[in-house]
Scaffold this motif. Structure first.
Motif, mmCIF file in Angstrom:
data_model
loop_
_atom_site.group_PDB
_atom_site.id
_atom_site.type_symbol
_atom_site.label_atom_id
_atom_site.label_comp_id
_atom_site.label_asym_id
_atom_site.label_seq_id
_atom_site.Cartn_x
_atom_site.Cartn_y
_atom_site.Cartn_z
ATOM 1 N N ARG A 15 12.544 8.752 -8.502
ATOM 2 C CA ARG A 15 11.534 7.852 -7.921
ATOM 3 C C ARG A 15 11.106 8.350 -6.545
ATOM 4 O O ARG A 15 9.917 8.340 -6.212
ATOM 5 C CB ARG A 15 12.068 6.429 -7.826
ATOM 6 N N MET A 59 8.885 11.399 -6.769
ATOM 7 C CA MET A 59 7.538 11.116 -7.274
ATOM 8 C C MET A 59 6.623 10.518 -6.197
ATOM 9 O O MET A 59 5.433 10.334 -6.444
ATOM 10 C CB MET A 59 7.611 10.164 -8.477
ATOM 11 N N ARG A 60 7.161 10.232 -5.009
ATOM 12 C CA ARG A 60 6.346 9.650 -3.929
ATOM 13 C C ARG A 60 5.946 10.728 -2.931
ATOM 14 O O ARG A 60 6.795 11.334 -2.285
ATOM 15 C CB ARG A 60 7.136 8.548 -3.216
ATOM 16 N N SER A 61 4.651 10.915 -2.792
ATOM 17 C CA SER A 61 4.130 11.915 -1.865
ATOM 18 C C SER A 61 3.852 11.333 -0.480
ATOM 19 O O SER A 61 3.688 12.080 0.476
ATOM 20 C CB SER A 61 2.821 12.484 -2.416
ATOM 21 N N THR A 106 -0.839 7.205 -1.863
ATOM 22 C CA THR A 106 -0.900 6.478 -3.140
ATOM 23 C C THR A 106 -1.872 7.108 -4.134
ATOM 24 O O THR A 106 -1.631 7.054 -5.339
ATOM 25 C CB THR A 106 -1.261 4.992 -2.931
ATOM 26 N N ASP A 129 -0.016 9.982 -5.651
ATOM 27 C CA ASP A 129 1.029 9.442 -6.532
ATOM 28 C C ASP A 129 0.423 8.967 -7.854
ATOM 29 O O ASP A 129 1.011 9.190 -8.926
ATOM 30 C CB ASP A 129 1.772 8.294 -5.858
ATOM 31 N N HIS A 130 -0.734 8.326 -7.781
ATOM 32 C CA HIS A 130 -1.406 7.865 -9.000
ATOM 33 C C HIS A 130 -1.805 9.058 -9.868
ATOM 34 O O HIS A 130 -1.591 9.053 -11.087
ATOM 35 C CB HIS A 130 -2.637 7.019 -8.654
ATOM 36 N N GLN A 153 1.143 10.473 -11.611
ATOM 37 C CA GLN A 153 1.543 9.619 -12.733
ATOM 38 C C GLN A 153 0.633 9.851 -13.941
ATOM 39 O O GLN A 153 1.119 9.912 -15.073
ATOM 40 C CB GLN A 153 1.511 8.145 -12.298
#
Length: 190
Positions: A60, A63-65, A68, A71-72, A75
Motif C-alpha cells: 500500500r 503504491m502511493r506516489s 493522487t 496514484d489513480h 491503479q
C-alpha cells in the motif's frame, strides 16, 4: 515524523499480537517510505497475521506516489495488468514514469508489463531503476528472477530469488521456484 507514526511503529515491534496487527494495518494506511523498514522487520514476526498485514501495508505504501492523479493512473494500469491487457498497461506505466520519474513503483509496474510482453531485458532495466529508488522491493527482485528464468539464466534467477526472500521470507511462490531450480540443477549433475 509524527508522534502517532512513532507510536504505531513501536507497537509493531513490541506490542501484543492484536496491537502488532493493528499497527501494521495503520501503517499501511498512513505510513511512508520511512516506515517500510519497520514493516520489513515485521515480515519475520512469529504471528502469520502480522506478517500478512505487514506485507500488504508495504505494498500500500509503495503504491502511493504522493500525487493522487499518479496514484489513480497507477491503479488503472494495475487493473489492465490483472485483465491481461499488457500493452495498455505498459502505455499507462510509461506515462506514470514520465510524470513521476522518482516514483519506484512506476518502474516496477512497467517492468511487470514488459515481462508479460516478453521484453525481458527492458524489464530488467526497469527493475534496476526500481531497486535504485527502493532497496527493499522484494517484488522487483522476484520479477528479476522470473526474467532470468525466461532468459535461461537459472543461476542468476536463484540469486535474485534469494535476495527477495532475504527481505521477505513469506514469498511461498518464490520459495517454490527456488526449490524447483535447485532440483533441476541437482538432476543435471547426476
Amino acid at each position: 515524523e509524527g508522534e502517532e507514526l512513532r507510536r504505531q511503529r513501536d507497537a509493531l515491534r513490541s506490542g501484543e499480537t492484536d496491537a502488532r496487527r493493528g499497527s501494521a494495518a495503520w501503517l499501511g494506511r498512513n505510513g511512508t517510505a520511512e516506515t517500510v523498514p519497520a514493516l520489513v522487520e515485521a515480515l519475520r514476526d512469529p504471528d502469520p497475521g502480522v506478517r500478512l498485514i505487514s506485507e500488504n501495508a508495504i505494498w500500500r505504501i509503495w503504491m502511493r506516489s504522493g500525487d493522487t492523479s499518479i496514484d489513480h493512473e497507477l491503479q488503472v494500469g494495475a487493473e489492465y495488468l490483472q485483465e491481461q491487457r499488457f500493452q495498455e498497461a505498459l502505455d499507462v506505466f510509461e506515462d506514470v514514469v514520465r510524470k513521476a520519474p522518482d516514483f519506484a513503483e512506476g518502474y516496477n509496474k512497467r517492468a511487470t508489463a514488459l515481462y508479460y510482453l516478453g521484453r525481458y531485458e527492458r524489464s530488467l532495466n526497469d527493475i534496476q531503476e526500481t531497486l535504485q529508488r527502493n532497496r527493499f522491493h522484494f517484488g522487483a527482485l522476484s520479477g528479476a528472477g522470473l526474467c532470468m528464468i525466461a532468459l535461461c539464466e537459472p543461476e542468476l534467477a536463484l540469486q535474485f530469488f534469494e535476495r527477495a526472500l532475504a527481505i521477505n521470507p513469506n514469498l511461498a511462490g518464490v520459495q517454490e521456484m527456488m526449490e524447483q531450480l535447485l532440483r533441476i540443477a541437482r538432476e543435471k549433475m547426476m
